[in-house]
Every structure is written in C-alpha cells, then in structure tokens.
Design a protein around this motif. Structure first.
Motif, PDB file in Angstrom:
ATOM      1  N   PHE A 122       0.826  -1.198   0.000  1.00 48.76           N
ATOM      2  CA  PHE A 122       0.000   0.000   0.000  1.00 48.76           C
ATOM      3  C   PHE A 122       0.856   1.241   0.000  1.00 48.76           C
ATOM      4  O   PHE A 122       1.950   1.251   0.545  1.00 48.76           O
ATOM      5  CB  PHE A 122      -0.851   0.060   1.281  1.00 48.76           C
ATOM      6  N   ARG A 161      -2.278   5.080   2.699  1.00 46.81           N
ATOM      7  CA  ARG A 161      -3.441   4.201   2.717  1.00 46.81           C
ATOM      8  C   ARG A 161      -3.383   3.257   3.900  1.00 46.81           C
ATOM      9  O   ARG A 161      -4.377   2.602   4.210  1.00 46.81           O
ATOM     10  CB  ARG A 161      -3.482   3.381   1.438  1.00 46.81           C
ATOM     11  N   PRO A 213      -3.209   3.721   7.155  1.00 46.83           N
ATOM     12  CA  PRO A 213      -4.188   3.949   8.235  1.00 46.83           C
ATOM     13  C   PRO A 213      -5.560   3.372   7.922  1.00 46.83           C
ATOM     14  O   PRO A 213      -6.296   3.020   8.841  1.00 46.83           O
ATOM     15  CB  PRO A 213      -4.246   5.475   8.334  1.00 46.83           C
ATOM     16  N   GLY A 214      -5.927   3.293   6.660  1.00 44.67           N
ATOM     17  CA  GLY A 214      -7.212   2.689   6.299  1.00 44.67           C
ATOM     18  C   GLY A 214      -7.274   1.256   6.784  1.00 44.67           C
ATOM     19  O   GLY A 214      -8.307   0.780   7.267  1.00 44.67           O
ATOM     20  N   LEU A 215      -6.139   0.553   6.654  1.00 40.71           N
ATOM     21  CA  LEU A 215      -6.086  -0.828   7.121  1.00 40.71           C
ATOM     22  C   LEU A 215      -6.280  -0.901   8.631  1.00 40.71           C
ATOM     23  O   LEU A 215      -7.017  -1.745   9.148  1.00 40.71           O
ATOM     24  CB  LEU A 215      -4.731  -1.413   6.723  1.00 40.71           C
ATOM     25  N   MET A 242      -7.842   1.181  10.354  1.00 40.37           N
ATOM     26  CA  MET A 242      -9.206   1.558  10.668  1.00 40.37           C
ATOM     27  C   MET A 242     -10.116   0.341  10.634  1.00 40.37           C
ATOM     28  O   MET A 242     -11.042   0.231  11.426  1.00 40.37           O
ATOM     29  CB  MET A 242      -9.676   2.585   9.634  1.00 40.37           C
ATOM     30  N   LEU A 243      -9.830  -0.571   9.686  1.00 40.93           N
ATOM     31  CA  LEU A 243     -10.623  -1.795   9.641  1.00 40.93           C
ATOM     32  C   LEU A 243     -10.492  -2.554  10.951  1.00 40.93           C
ATOM     33  O   LEU A 243     -11.476  -3.041  11.501  1.00 40.93           O
ATOM     34  CB  LEU A 243     -10.143  -2.691   8.502  1.00 40.93           C
ATOM     35  N   PHE A 299      -9.723  -1.397  13.824  1.00 42.67           N
ATOM     36  CA  PHE A 299     -10.419  -0.644  14.857  1.00 42.67           C
ATOM     37  C   PHE A 299     -11.917  -0.898  14.774  1.00 42.67           C
ATOM     38  O   PHE A 299     -12.586  -1.148  15.778  1.00 42.67           O
ATOM     39  CB  PHE A 299     -10.102   0.840  14.651  1.00 42.67           C
ATOM     40  N   PHE A 300     -12.437  -0.847  13.544  1.00 38.97           N
ATOM     41  CA  PHE A 300     -13.868  -1.068  13.325  1.00 38.97           C
ATOM     42  C   PHE A 300     -14.287  -2.434  13.854  1.00 38.97           C
ATOM     43  O   PHE A 300     -15.283  -2.579  14.546  1.00 38.97           O
ATOM     44  CB  PHE A 300     -14.147  -0.962  11.826  1.00 38.97           C
ATOM     45  N   SER A 343     -18.496  -3.843   5.821  1.00 38.71           N
ATOM     46  CA  SER A 343     -17.466  -2.815   5.995  1.00 38.71           C
ATOM     47  C   SER A 343     -16.448  -2.871   4.870  1.00 38.71           C
ATOM     48  O   SER A 343     -15.883  -1.849   4.481  1.00 38.71           O
ATOM     49  CB  SER A 343     -16.784  -2.985   7.347  1.00 38.71           C
ATOM     50  N   TRP A 388     -14.940  -0.020   2.154  1.00 40.23           N
ATOM     51  CA  TRP A 388     -13.522   0.270   2.252  1.00 40.23           C
ATOM     52  C   TRP A 388     -12.784   0.053   0.944  1.00 40.23           C
ATOM     53  O   TRP A 388     -11.762   0.651   0.695  1.00 40.23           O
ATOM     54  CB  TRP A 388     -12.968  -0.649   3.346  1.00 40.23           C
ATOM     55  N   ARG A 411     -11.398  -0.403  -2.953  1.00 42.23           N
ATOM     56  CA  ARG A 411     -11.264   0.476  -4.092  1.00 42.23           C
ATOM     57  C   ARG A 411     -11.331  -0.271  -5.404  1.00 42.23           C
ATOM     58  O   ARG A 411     -11.717   0.282  -6.408  1.00 42.23           O
ATOM     59  CB  ARG A 411      -9.935   1.215  -4.022  1.00 42.23           C
ATOM     60  N   PRO A 465     -12.197   6.232   3.401  1.00 48.37           N
ATOM     61  CA  PRO A 465     -12.506   4.998   4.140  1.00 48.37           C
ATOM     62  C   PRO A 465     -12.408   5.155   5.636  1.00 48.37           C
ATOM     63  O   PRO A 465     -13.224   4.628   6.374  1.00 48.37           O
ATOM     64  CB  PRO A 465     -11.453   4.008   3.632  1.00 48.37           C
ATOM     65  N   VAL A 466     -11.400   5.901   6.094  1.00 48.58           N
ATOM     66  CA  VAL A 466     -11.228   6.018   7.543  1.00 48.58           C
ATOM     67  C   VAL A 466     -12.447   6.673   8.168  1.00 48.58           C
ATOM     68  O   VAL A 466     -13.035   6.170   9.120  1.00 48.58           O
ATOM     69  CB  VAL A 466      -9.950   6.829   7.859  1.00 48.58           C
ATOM     70  N   LEU A 472     -15.639   4.558   8.048  1.00 47.22           N
ATOM     71  CA  LEU A 472     -15.740   3.533   9.075  1.00 47.22           C
ATOM     72  C   LEU A 472     -16.104   4.144  10.421  1.00 47.22           C
ATOM     73  O   LEU A 472     -16.894   3.584  11.177  1.00 47.22           O
ATOM     74  CB  LEU A 472     -14.437   2.746   9.169  1.00 47.22           C
ATOM     75  N   ILE A 521     -19.442   3.320  12.682  1.00 49.44           N
ATOM     76  CA  ILE A 521     -19.479   2.961  14.094  1.00 49.44           C
ATOM     77  C   ILE A 521     -20.564   3.759  14.801  1.00 49.44           C
ATOM     78  O   ILE A 521     -21.379   3.217  15.550  1.00 49.44           O
ATOM     79  CB  ILE A 521     -18.112   3.221  14.761  1.00 49.44           C
TER      80      ILE A 521
END
Lengths: 313, 493, 226
Positions: free
Chosen positions: A287, A291, A293-295, A297-298, A300-301, C23, C27, C29, C100-101, C104, C108
């Motif tokens: 990545f 990008r 942090p997007g990972l 975030m998942l 975290f979600f 989710s 997220w 692409r 995406p961040v 998400l 939540i």
C-alpha cells in the motif's frame, strides 16, 4: 518460585526460539511458490543464522554504545515477552505475568531501541527507516490498544493466561465475536511484522524500506540476533492469534504427553497460519503509506463491533 | 370475471410490447405517428374502462382471495385523472416526438423503448392506485421510478443520464427504508393477533391495537420513501434536474401522475394512523414537512432562470400544500386536497406542454433565450401565462379554491402558520411574475428566427386544458363534490 | 432463540461475517473485488435464510435462499462484471466526501445509534436477543450501503452500495418477519430490472471514452452486443 513457572519459562521460550525461523522460511517458501519459483529450503533460516554467528562484527566509526547494545536488548525484551504468551501450556502463575498490555509494551520497547539504533550510525537510510517505523507505530498503537481492550472486555480479563484458559473451554463457535478479533489480530500481525501490504520484507531498495532500513548497519552475530528477535516477535503474535481463535491442543498443565501434543499442535497450526500469511502477502501489493491507516481503521472497526456484539448477544 | 378487469387494464401495454418486440425481431419499424396513436388509443381505452368501473361496479371492490388489489373511490378517481392526462400527453407526443427525432435529440432506435416506457408507466400507475397491499404498492412505486427514469434517459445527453440516475438513487434508497418500515409494520400486525397483513383495510381495523411508538417508527420510515417519491423536502433534490432535462411530454406525465401516487400513499397512511394513538404527532410531522416544502420551494424559485425548473419547484410547493392539508386532517381539508390533486395535475401538465413548445422553438428553457414570444408562439405564451396564473392561485382557477380552503382550515390550527404560508405563496407568485416579465417582454431586432410550426396535436391539449381548468374554477359540478365527499368519508376523516 | 443451540451459533457467525463484508464494501477500491465481496455477502444472506429454513421448515424461506443464491450470487455479479469489461476502468479511485477512515468511523456511530433507537423502541416486537442482533445489523447494513452511495463517485460503486442496502433490508426482514412469497419474488425481479437499467445508464457516465455520442443503446441492442 514454583517449578511449574520455571519449567514453563524454559519450555515456552525454547520452543518459541526453536520454531520462529521455521515459520519465517515457510512464509518465504509460500511466496516463492506463488511467484513461480522453487524458493529456499525450509530450513534455510537456520542455516542463515548459523552462518551469521560465525562471521565477524563490523561497526561504523560514528556509532555509540546503542548499536552494540540493541541486538541483545531486542532479543532480551522478546524473550521476556515470550513469557507472557503460553504456547504449549498455561502455567499456574500470577496472571499479571501474562498481562496483555505488558506484552504489548515489551514489544514496543524492543522497537524503540531498534529505532534508536537506526539513527545511531548517522546514515540517511537508517534515519529514514526509523522515522517511518515510528510513524506507523504511533498510528497503530492506539488501534492495538483498542483491539486488546475489546479482547479483554469480551473475555473479562486482561491476562493472556486467563484468556487462553477461558477460550480453551469454549471455542469461538460459542463466542463468534472472536472471529472479528481474530481478523483484527491478523491485521496487527501483518503490521507489526512488517509484511506486505504495509512493508515489503524482501525489498533491497532502501527507499522502499520501512523496517529493513533500520537493520542495514548490522553484521555478523548482531544481525543474527536482530533477525531472531524479529522472528520471535512474529511467533509470539501468531501464538496470540492462534490461541485465541483456535485453542485446540493447548494443555493446562505440564504433563509430558500433553506438552508433546500441544507442541505438535502449535507447530501445525503455526505452519498453517504461516502459509496463510504467505498467501495473503502474495495476493496484494504494498500500500501507499497514506493508505495504511485505512487498514488500521478496519481493525479498529472490527474491535468496536466485537464490543457491540458483547452488548447485543 | 373481475380478474378480467385487471387483465383489460394491462392488455394494451402487453400488446404494444409484443408488437414492438416482433418488429425488432423482424427488423420492422414504426413511425412515431402510429406509436402516438396507439398510446392515445391506450389512454382512451383506459379512460373508458375506468369510467365503466366507476359507474357499474359497486365500490370498494376487492380482487382475488388475497385481496391484494382493490378498487375504491380514491383509486378510481386518481386513475381517471391519470388517464385524462395520459390521453393529452399521448396526443401531444405525436408532434413533440417527431420534432425530437428530426432534431436528432432522440435516436430512432430508442423510439420503441420510449413508447413502451410511456405506456407501461400508465399501467404501473394504475396498479399502484389499485394496490390494497402495502408491499405491492411499494413494488409499483419502485417500478414507476424505473420507468420514469427510463423515459428521462432516452434522450442522448449526459445530463439526462445524470438526472435519471440521481432520481433512481434518491428514490430507491428512500424506498428501501420504506421497505424496512413495511417489515416492522408487518411484524407489528402479527403481534396484534392477526396472521400478518399489509392490506390497507385490515390495517385500518388493527391500527388502534398496535403499539404506538413502534407504529410511529414504522410510519416514519414509510413516510421517508413516500416523501422522496412525491418530491417533498428534504428528498426533493432529484426533481428540478429531472424535470428540466426530461422531454416535456414526460415531465408533464410525471408531475401530474407519479407525484400523485406518493401523496395519495401519504394520505392513506395518515388515514391509517389517525385510528391509533400516534395520529396527533404524525399529523404535526406532516404539517411541519408540508410547510418546510412550501418554504424551500418558494425561496428556491426566486432566482430561477430555467422555466421548467421554476415549474418543477412549483410542483414541490404544491405537494407541500397537499401534505399540509393531509396534516391538518379535517374533513374539509382532505376534501380540498383531493380537489387540489385534480386541479394541480391539469394545470401542471398544461404548463409543461406550453414549456415544451417554447423549448422546441427556442432550443432552451432559459428566460434569456426567449424572444418575441407573442409573435412566434402565441399559444404557448398564453398557455404559460394562464398556467402560471392558475398555479399561483388566482381566482377563476380551481387552485384558488383549494388553496383558500386549505388555508382556512390551517387557520383553525394556528394563525401564525397561515401568515407564514401566505408569505411563501406571495414569494411564489412574485417568482412567476418576475420570470414572465423577464421572458415574455423581450424582443430582438433580428426577425428571421425560424418559426417552429406547432402542429395541432400539440396545441389541442393546451386548449383542452385551458377550457377544463376555467370550467373547474368557475363552476364545480355537484357530482364531483359528492364523489369527493364519499372518498373523504371512506378514508375515515 | 432457535431450538438448536448450534444453529444459534452458526447464525451469530454468519452475522459477524456479513458485517465484515459490509465494511469491506465501504472500504474497497478495486471494483472486481467489490463485486466479489458483494457476492460473498449475498451468499451469507442466503445461508442465513437456509438456517432459518432448517429451523422452521417454511418453504418460503427455502425459496428466498435459492432465489438470493441464484440471483444475487451468480446473476447480478455476472452482469456487473460484463459491464465492467466494457468500460475502461478498473479501480474506483475517487472518493467524494468520505474517505474509508472517516466512513468507518461514521459507521461505528451509525451502528451505535441504531442500537440505541432499537433498544428503546423495539422491546415488544423483538422477543429475544438474537433477533434483535439481526435487526440491528440489518438496518446498519442498510445505512452503511447508503453511505457508499453518497460518498463515492463511480456509478458502479453506487450500484453495489444500493445492492448492499437491499441485502441489509432482506436480512432485517428475515429476522423480524418474512413477507409472503409472491412479494419476495416481485422484489427480486424489481431489483434485477433496477440493476440492468442502472448499469446501462451508468455505461454512459463512467466510461472514460472521450467520444460521447450516442451513449444510450436500447436494451435489446445491449443484450446482443458482446
């Protein structure tokens, strides 16, 4: 100091050190097959370590005591951390020893010293690697805390010993939110061990390195120790993931038969997970840094959802 | 026997579909004249059938054991309005579509698709009004979205596609929430003892037994879907773009019929909720949304340069007035709301027919492209002037009566609201006046602008509407009043 | 709860996985993997319907499961992939409002909000925790799908978002109450028509081909064109 604890300490650490290089080579082998090559033999990492121990160390003139100390420190922190993660049997010890936050921060200490050593030689690549590594670490740390926190909330304890003990009784089939935690832990595994898609462990181009750049200045036994501590970190994280999601085989007391079975089970499960990591790495490209942090975030979600599930069901 | 009635309603569309499919397979083609004629025939058949049902069949009448479909006075009233507008639109389409084709705005290959969509839209609208079951109603609403979007998109322009897609997404997304509301309602009825029903009549009898808060949640969700379909605030964003870009004949049909489905659905929903404890709150919510729509529409109209968008916002405003009337809930308010649906449909379609002629002449709907209109297109000019006067609520036109009475009923609720709505209506009137002044008083030195020869088929609908609207505004037949009173009683107001 | 405890657990696992796919739809692409994720999601919904069928024995549920399986796991992704081949895009690189961040994070909040609303209102309608869980997840999926529609630019992604919303509504329906069979069929037919129409229209919008005229091909032609 009960003999249970001493035995546990020896067996756990020895086992972890023993299988770590195996898992590393397994991942490399899987990636090689995915790329259409035959790849290095499974025991290659052992040969590599042996070779490195025989060579001499070379230090740059500009370095200080940090670079001489870090390999030992790094491995030492990892070995202490390995006491927190029961791989074959759960010791009858003070649960505080297995505290998950303690485990996390022992790993962070090791990383801290690695980052310092990267800066020590004064080369630009080392500094670059350290800064990148620390950036990612700063972002991933809250996420790891949340994931561990969710895990602790679901299982009602912060000690890995108790967690593993609980999960042994009823596997994830009765606690399906653990699947989500498993996915989060997998993401953390990828990030902490610097694998694709976060970082490419096999790159030789310094500008694309994150973790590898910090280890550029090491040679000989130092390099071997660094590699070993890295491999040990991977094994420990794999151990956490495996024993939370698939705790079958974990013994609860040090009976000889139980230990052998548990050892075998761990090696098999670990190998399967290593193959899984290899396949996962082969499916993706690295990545862009922004990008990543997007990972996280998942992850975290998913841990948040885990907590919600505990509320709901 | 009665199922034959249903078959009779759908027969022409199926016939047309079959014929066109056959032509496609055998590489034939049909001229727009024939297709328009067929649509006209379809409309007349529809009208005749509906009149027969009204006069011969005892209403309300339920079809099939499951009672999913039914005919009641409200349904047949709306179907009659839809048939009349459709006939006029089909007549108008003859000239309009020919010009679209000759102007290369419409591909000859898309012509069959256009007419299939056109005819199927009427059938879908009819069945939506005939649905007793809420889920079936939902389905036909969705189908009406799809067919109208198809019609909007038949012109080869990117703007059309964007407008059509926006329409589909906003409407369908809102309808999914309505679906969730339907499911909640269904499970509520199961709780109250029945095996689970979504038929309007059975729901009416069960309403007092259903738990109020959950009923309120479900009603709110269903309302969301219906608000989007009626073009009410806050889900109205699709309306101006869709109306401006669509061919005028499609816009006329849509504004006169499809919006009505939504508002009639809200009417039935409100009638249902009045039987339960949450009726008060719900009516207040409706009043709030109604006034909000009128307000937003009024303020948005002030700066409009495009005629069709202006009229589109006027549609939003009138839907707001109708919603307000439903929210007030007195029998008189509902009576005049029903009258308003008739008046609004007629006047709106007349306005859009005239706007279509203007578009054909000048190639654009904007006020700064319109010159010398009284010389070039007098019919269209007077159509727009009379239509604007009618839609704004001048006396001699029926909208005056319904607006006046609804406002009187609103006065019974709160005088401040009356003042607010009057202010909004004033804004609307000024917007129309400003637009007309700016557009119709321009003339240019260059006098060899090509004149679009409006065929009689395009002028006739405007004449008919003008006559009908004046007739309705001046004398309202007692038959109509009795009929509407029956509907109001039947709904339980 | 269902009579069988194992079925209960299977349902919970399926729900967890459904939320994961939802989710991922938010997220991802790459459009091809988006379609695969949607297919996986529909498969999970079909499995949930199947579990209910095994428990209750209503034939309606079996038909819903099979219909979902056939229509949404095979048919619709195939249609979408065919459209994708004709267009020249592979990845949806543009996010319009929500990255995406933040998407998400908003999800939540949405899930939490839905949980609050439902726990206050739905006490009487929801007999037990499992159905409550399914209902909350269904509505959350619908809301997350709506976020996809409003935060992405490419039409194909919006379509997948809408389809995901529909899956959420169906999941909600399975847990709360199923509608009679005929209505489910009609809903599915409506969905297929919608997808067809929007893909045909979207072809004109998303295509990176410069030359625009004429973009709309009638439905018959489109089926013949390969």
């Amino acid at each position: 100091m009960s003999w249970n604890l001493v035995l546990y300490g020896f067996i756990n650490t020895a086992l972890a050190l023993l299988v770590s290089p195996l898992f590393i080579s397994l991942i490399k082998k899987v990636k090689a097959y995915a790329q259409g090559r035959v790849g290095p033999p499974i025991l290659q990492t052992y040969y590599q370590l042996y070779k490195l121990f025989k060579k001499e160390r070379v230090y740059s003139y500009q370095t200080s005591f940090i670079i001489r100390l870090t390999p030992y420190l790094s491995l030492a922190f990892m070995m202490v951390a390995s006491l927190s993660v029961p791989l074959v049997f759960i010791p009858a010890a003070d649960p505080g020893l297995g505290n998950i936050i303690l485990f996390l921060y022992l790993m962070v200490m090791s990383r801290f010293f690695m980052a310092l050593s990267g800066l020590d030689a004064g080369s630009s690549f080392g500094g670059m690697g350290s800064s990148r590594e620390m950036t990612l670490s700063a972002i991933i740390e809250p996420v790891i805390i949340i994931v561990f926190g969710a895990l602790a909330y679901v299982l009602q304890t912060t000690s890995l010993f108790d967690m593993f003990g609980q999960v042994r009784e009823n596997s994830f089939l009765s606690n399906p939110s653990l699947i989500l935690t498993g996915i989060s832990l997998f993401i953390i595994l990828i990030v902490e061990t610097s694998r694709i898609p976060v970082d490419n462990p096999e790159t030789h181009l310094e500008l694309t390195m994150i973790h590898e750049a910090m280890t550029l200045e090491y040679s000989g036994p130092d390099l071997a120790l660094i590699e070993l501590s890295h491999a040990l970190k991977q094994t420990l994280l794999m151990g956490v993931l495996l024993n939370i999601v698939a705790p079958w085989g974990l013994a609860s007391e040090p009976a000889a038969g139980g230990i052998a079975v548990a050892f075998l089970a761990f090696v098999i499960k670990g190998s399967l997970l290593a193959v899984g990591v290899g396949i996962f790495e082969s499916l993706m490209a690295k990545f862009r840094l922004f990008r990543v942090p997007g990972l996280f975030m998942l992850a975290f979600f998913f841990s948040f959802i885990t907590v919600i599930f505990k509320f709901l069901a | 026997m009665e199922n034959l009635i249903l078959a009779a309603y759908i027969l022409p569309s199926v016939l047309l579909g079959g014929i066109l499919l056959g032509m496609r397979l055998f590489r034939g083609s049909m001229s727009p004249g024939i297709l328009a004629g067929f649509s006209l025939g379809h409309g007349l058949w529809h009208l005749g059938l509906s009149l027969w049902v009204l006069l011969v069949l005892p209403l309300p009448h339920y079809f099939m054991e499951s009672r999913y479909l039914f005919v009641d006075q409200l349904g047949i009233f709306q179907v009659l309005i839809a048939s009349v507008v459709f006939i006029l639109a089909a007549l108008y389409s003859r000239g309009y579509v020919s010009h679209l084709l000759s102007n290369k705005e419409l591909d000859i290959e898309n012509l069959p698709v256009f007419y299939i969509g056109f005819n199927l839209l009427l059938s879908v609208i009819t069945f939506a009004f005939f649905s007793n079951n809420l889920a079936l109603f939902w389905l036909f609403l969705e189908l009406s979205t799809l067919f109208s979007a198809l019609l909007i998109a038949t012109l080869n322009a990117r703007d059309n596609l964007v407008a059509a897609l926006k329409y589909i997404f906003i409407a369908s997304t809102a309808m999914i929430f309505a679906f969730i509301g339907l499911i909640i309602l269904f499970s509520l009825t199961r709780q109250a003892g029945s095996p689970g029903t979504l038929n309007w009549d059975e729901l009416a009898s069960l309403a007092p037994l259903l738990s109020p808060s959950v009923l309120g949640l479900s009603a709110l969700l269903i309302l969301t879907g219906l608000l989007a379909k009626s073009g009410l605030v806050p889900l109205h964003n699709w309306l101006p773009a869709a109306y401006a870009k669509a061919p005028s004949v499609v816009t006329a049909l849509m504004s006169a019929t499809v919006l009505n489905i939504g508002i009639v659905g809200i009417l039935r929903l409100s009638a249902l909720l009045r039987q339960s404890q949450i009726g008060e709150t719900f009516s207040n919510v409706l009043v709030g949304f109604g006034i909000l729509s009128i307000g937003v529409a009024a303020f948005s109209m002030l700066s409009r340069r495009n005629l069709k968008k202006l009229v589109g916002f006027s549609s939003i405003e009138h839907m707001g007035i109708m919603l307000l009337a439903i929210g007030i809930g007195t029998p008189l308010a509902v009576f005049w709301m029903l009258f308003h649906t008739l008046a609004h449909s007629l006047v709106k379609s007349g306005l859009f027919f005239s706007a279509g002629i203007i578009r054909r002449q000048y190639g654009s709907d904007r006020f700064d492209r319109i010159f010398d209109i009284f010389r070039l297109q007098p019919v269209a000019a007077w159509g727009v002037i009379m239509g604007s006067a009618a839609i704004v609520g001048l006396p001699m036109f029926p909208v005056f009566l319904s607006e006046l009475n609804i406002l009187i009923q609103l006065g019974g609720v709160s005088v401040w609201l009356v003042l607010m709505v009057l202010f909004f209506l004033l804004l609307v009137a000024s917007s129309f006046a400003i637009f007309l002044l700016k557009a119709f008083t321009r003339s240019e030195k260059n006098t060899d602008r090509p004149v679009f020869r409006t065929p009689l088929s395009m002028k006739l609908p405007i004449y008919i509407i003008m006559a009908g609207v004046v007739f309705l505004g001046v004398c309202q037949p007692q038959m109509l009043a009795d009929f509407l009173n029956q509907i109001v009683k039947g709904l339980g107001f | 709860m269902l009579e069988n405890i194992p079925l209960n657990d299977i349902l919970k696992i399926l729900l967890v996985l459904v939320l994961v796919t939802s989710s991922l739809v938010l997220w991802q692409r790459s459009l091809t993997s988006l379609f695969k994720t949607y297919a996986l999601q529909s498969l999970l919904v079909a499995l949930v319907a199947m579990v209910f069928f095994i428990n209750d024995g209503h034939l309606t549920l079996l038909f819903i499961a099979l219909l979902t399986l056939f229509g949404k796991v095979f048919l619709i992704p195939r249609i979408l992939n065919r459209i994708l081949l004709q267009m020249n895009i592979r990845r949806d690189l543009e996010f319009r409002f929500l990255y995406p961040v933040s998407s998400l994070i908003v999800s939540i909040l949405l899930i939490f909000g839905v949980y609050q609303v439902f726990s206050n209102l739905m006490g009487e309608v929801m007999p037990d925790r499992l159905f409550f869980l399914g209902a909350v997840i269904g509505v959350s999926m619908a809301l997350m799908g709506m976020m996809v529609i409003f935060s992405r630019k490419k039409m194909l992604t919006k379509i997948v978002g809408y389809l995901s919303m529909e899956n959420g509504a169906i999941l909600f329906g399975l847990f709360v109450a199923e509608l009679p069979f005929i209505l489910e069929i009609l809903v599915l037919i409506d969905l297929v028509i919608l997808v067809l129409l929007v893909t045909v229209l979207a072809f004109g919008i998303d295509s990176t081909i410069e030359d625009f005229h004429p973009r709309f091909t009638p439905l018959g032609e489109w089926f013949k064109k390969k």
